[in-house]
Each structure stands twice: as C-alpha cells, then as structure tokens.
Design a protein around this motif. Structure first.
Motif: not given
Ligand code: ATP
Length: 215
Positions: A108-120, A127-130
């Motif tokens: 619906x929007x032109x936004x994309x999650x490119x990268x995630x960060x975590x401490x664990x 990878x989660x969902x690519x």
C-alpha cells in the motif's frame, strides 16, 4: 509539488494515505470520478472535511461530477513520494518486530524495511522475511552509510531512549515508536508514537462511554 511547497495542515496530511489507498483501488477498478459522499462513506471521514482537505490540493469537485480520480491520484503520488521507495530500518526483532518484517508494507505504501538490528547474538546474522538482522553495536556507522531515513522502534521500553539517540546520531529523520517510552529528541526529528496497549484501552473506554459514533 511537495508538502513544503503547498503547506497542507497536519490533520489533512495524516488523512492523505487513507485517501490515496482508496483512490488507488478505485482507479484499478476503472472508476474515473468519485463524489465526496462516496469517499466519505468509504474512508469514514465526513464529506465537509473531505471537501476542505481536497481544496488544499487545488482539487475542486464539480457539482454533479465529483472529483477526478486520476488527478487526485497523481497529486497524492507526488505528495506522498510514491514515486520513490522510502527505506526503513527496524530495531528490535521480538514478537512485534518480527510481525512487521513479515508485513508487506510495499503493498500500500512505497516503503520497504531494508535492514533490522537486534542485540541478541542468536538473531544477529539471520534473516526474517528476507530482511537481514545486523548487530545493534554497529547501528550508527551502518545507518550513516545507508540511505535509510526512517526507523521503526520495537525494542523494550528501557532501551528506547538510548537507541533513539543513536538513530538521531545516524541521521534518521523519522521514528515510528511502538514502545511506551516518551522520547526526548531534537525538534527536527519527527516521532510518531503508537502504544498498542493504550490504543486498546482507549477503544474499550470509548465503547463503554461513547457507544455511538457520529460521522
Ligand atoms: P515484543 O515486545 O516485540 O513482543 P519480545 O517480548 O519478543 O518482543 P522484547 O524483550 O520486548 O521481546 O524485545 C524485543 C526485541 O528487542 C528482542 O528481539 C530483543 O533481543 C531486542 N532488544 C532488546 N534490547 C535491545 C537493544 N538494546 N538493542 C537492540 N535490540 C534490543
């Protein structure tokens, strides 16, 4: 044309994605024009507000004709930057963060999650969902080198302010804060706060005390 040039009131700007989504579906189904009454019914915003909102865009509905769907769509596409993809980082790949990584924002929007960060360490490198999960330790340098502009914050409340400060240092301009923390950040950083528990509580309160909704 962009929002800086036209200066749309904030309340109107918040409704733009709603209008955009509905008009896009209308256009796909081949509809050329739409009345403010039809729009009002679909997006649940009263038609006087819709007419006022649209007048800011120079879209003046004609009596008996309504609004031109394609004119509005091309205006919204430009104003909402739909011709460009906005890159987003997600911080904190817990239950909520994982759900967002699976959610197809681009639909619906032109936004994309490119990268995630975590401490664990058990999550970093996976990878989660690519979407790759990187270590929080390198977040500032990594985001500085990227063209990510927006961050979604789904870390525990106790880490929220520290991470938000790092995001600012990394040049992030907008934060969608899903933690209950009230962040203190420079005025130029846009923060939208969504506390799901508070929203649910408020819904239940309004159901009890204001059972009928007036449009
Ligand atoms: P949720 O709140 O999304 O339901 P959860 O209960 O699974 O998540 P939380 O303890 O809230 O887990 O943590 C959310 C995620 O944030 C976890 O993946 C956790 O490893 C991560 N996290 C915790 N502290 C930090 C930090 N300082 N920096 C980055 N990630 C963090």
């Amino acid at each position: 044309m962009n929002q800086e040039q036209i200066k749309i009131p904030q309340a109107t700007a918040k409704r733009l994605p709603l209008y955009y989504r509905f008009l896009k579906n209308l256009s796909i189904s081949g509809k050329q024009r739409v009345s403010s009454a039809e729009l009002s019914e679909a997006v649940k915003v009263d038609s006087a507000t819709i007419r006022r909102d649209f007048s800011y865009f120079g879209a003046l509905g004609k009596k008996g004709y309504g609004y031109n769907v394609n004119y509005l769509l091309s205006f919204f596409r430009k104003t909402l930057n739909q011709d460009e993809v906005t890159k987003v980082a997600l911080i904190g790949v817990g239950n909520l963060g994982t759900a967002f990584l699976h959610y197809n924002f681009i639909k619906n929007n032109n936004t994309v999650i490119q990268v995630a960060f975590d401490v664990d360490p058990a999550k970093v490198g996976k990878e989660v969902a690519g979407v790759p999960i990187h270590s929080i330790d390198n977040i500032v340098a990594e985001l500085q080198e990227s063209d990510v502009e927006v961050a979604i914050l789904t870390v525990p409340v106790g880490s929220a302010q520290f991470i938000a400060d790092q995001l600012v240092q990394a040049g992030i301009k907008g934060i969608l804060n899903f933690t209950p923390a009230r962040l203190t950040l420079p005025a130029e950083i846009r923060v939208h706060h969504i506390d799901l528990a508070v929203e649910l509580q408020s819904l239940i309160y309004f159901m009890k005390h204001y059972p009928s909704v007036d449009l």
